[in-house]
Write a protein that holds these residues in place. Sequence first.
Motif, PDB file in Angstrom:
ATOM      1  N   ASN A 153       0.818  -1.221   0.000  1.00 56.94           N
ATOM      2  CA  ASN A 153       0.000   0.000   0.000  1.00 56.94           C
ATOM      3  C   ASN A 153       0.850   1.269   0.000  1.00 56.94           C
ATOM      4  N   GLY A 154       1.991   1.192  -0.700  1.00 55.38           N
ATOM      5  CA  GLY A 154       2.814   2.381  -0.876  1.00 55.38           C
ATOM      6  C   GLY A 154       3.809   2.652   0.231  1.00 55.38           C
ATOM      7  N   CYS A 156       7.152   1.750   2.528  1.00 58.67           N
ATOM      8  CA  CYS A 156       8.417   1.023   2.541  1.00 58.67           C
ATOM      9  C   CYS A 156       8.361  -0.030   3.645  1.00 58.67           C
ATOM     10  N   GLU A 157       8.742  -1.257   3.325  1.00 59.04           N
ATOM     11  CA  GLU A 157       8.680  -2.333   4.315  1.00 59.04           C
ATOM     12  C   GLU A 157       9.819  -2.256   5.326  1.00 59.04           C
ATOM     13  N   ASN A 158      10.749  -1.340   5.121  1.00 58.11           N
ATOM     14  CA  ASN A 158      11.831  -1.183   6.086  1.00 58.11           C
ATOM     15  C   ASN A 158      11.572  -0.016   7.039  1.00 58.11           C
ATOM     16  N   CYS A 159      11.328   1.178   6.488  1.00 58.54           N
ATOM     17  CA  CYS A 159      11.161   2.363   7.346  1.00 58.54           C
ATOM     18  C   CYS A 159       9.698   2.738   7.591  1.00 58.54           C
ATOM     19  N   ASN A 160       8.782   2.055   6.898  1.00 59.22           N
ATOM     20  CA  ASN A 160       7.335   2.280   7.067  1.00 59.22           C
ATOM     21  C   ASN A 160       6.846   3.629   6.552  1.00 59.22           C
ATOM     22  N   GLN A 161       7.686   4.333   5.798  1.00 61.09           N
ATOM     23  CA  GLN A 161       7.279   5.610   5.217  1.00 61.09           C
ATOM     24  C   GLN A 161       6.724   5.391   3.811  1.00 61.09           C
ATOM     25  N   LEU A 162       5.819   6.285   3.392  1.00 60.86           N
ATOM     26  CA  LEU A 162       5.299   6.208   2.039  1.00 60.86           C
ATOM     27  C   LEU A 162       6.420   6.495   1.037  1.00 60.86           C
ATOM     28  N   GLY A 163       6.301   5.935  -0.158  1.00 60.39           N
ATOM     29  CA  GLY A 163       7.279   6.205  -1.199  1.00 60.39           C
ATOM     30  C   GLY A 163       7.426   7.704  -1.410  1.00 60.39           C
ATOM     31  N   PRO A 164       8.587   8.167  -1.882  1.00 55.69           N
ATOM     32  CA  PRO A 164       8.877   9.605  -1.960  1.00 55.69           C
ATOM     33  C   PRO A 164       8.029  10.375  -2.955  1.00 55.69           C
ATOM     34  N   PHE A 165       7.418   9.688  -3.911  1.00 57.21           N
ATOM     35  CA  PHE A 165       6.565  10.365  -4.890  1.00 57.21           C
ATOM     36  C   PHE A 165       5.649   9.327  -5.520  1.00 57.21           C
TER      37      PHE A 165
END
Length: 227
Positions: A153-154, A156-165
């Motif tokens: 769902n957009g 990152c599986e490492n940092c848990n932040q949404l993709g940059p764009f």
Amino acid sequence: MSNSWSDEELEASVRAYFEMYDSYLDQIPFNKKDCYRKLHERFGRSEKAFEYRMQNISYVVVLEGIDYLPGLKPARNVGKNIFQQLKSLIHKKVFTYPNPISTETLYAEDSNKKAEATQSIPQGVIKPTTIPNTGSRYVRNGGVSEWVRRSTNGKCENCNQLGPFKNKDGQFFLEAHHVKWLSNGGSDTTSNCIAVCPNCHRAFHHSKDAELLVEKIYKKITRLERE
């Protein structure tokens, strides 16, 4: 400059075409014009000529059951001899391997195919084969990276932040990363692949704490299996 295309020119064109395709499948930015320029500098033929030759390759690729590289619309105006040479080169590069690249792997801008890839977990490839090149390029199952990216769902599986764009499909941009690298014998499967932001992707490859990141991701994501 002779109008006749040499075997070396055609082989270099096919190689460059699939190098760009690799980048497209991996969502790695690439520049077609830069590719044509490099071919021009190497052989002396115009950049426009190489661009059109790439469109001829798209034409042959489509006839062989593979989706063409977006942005290189198939051009059918290709001589019989050149057509056969391109077909032979493509077969050598793609279809002579135990797990050939197919339409299921090389889908292009087709949202229906992308949607189908997310409905079930792809089987993947236990031992990905390589495409001979100046280096080794692995034949990948495009459905694996697509499924993994969309399943998060957009985020990152490492940092848990949404993709940059957001990409052209309106999805947050993430990159697929094989926890055990393919070059180290890792499989191209969902149990060895994660979706990460570009920053975390580089960290898995280049950080001094890369091994620690790997250990943490194994503990964090239950679908992953150590190989």
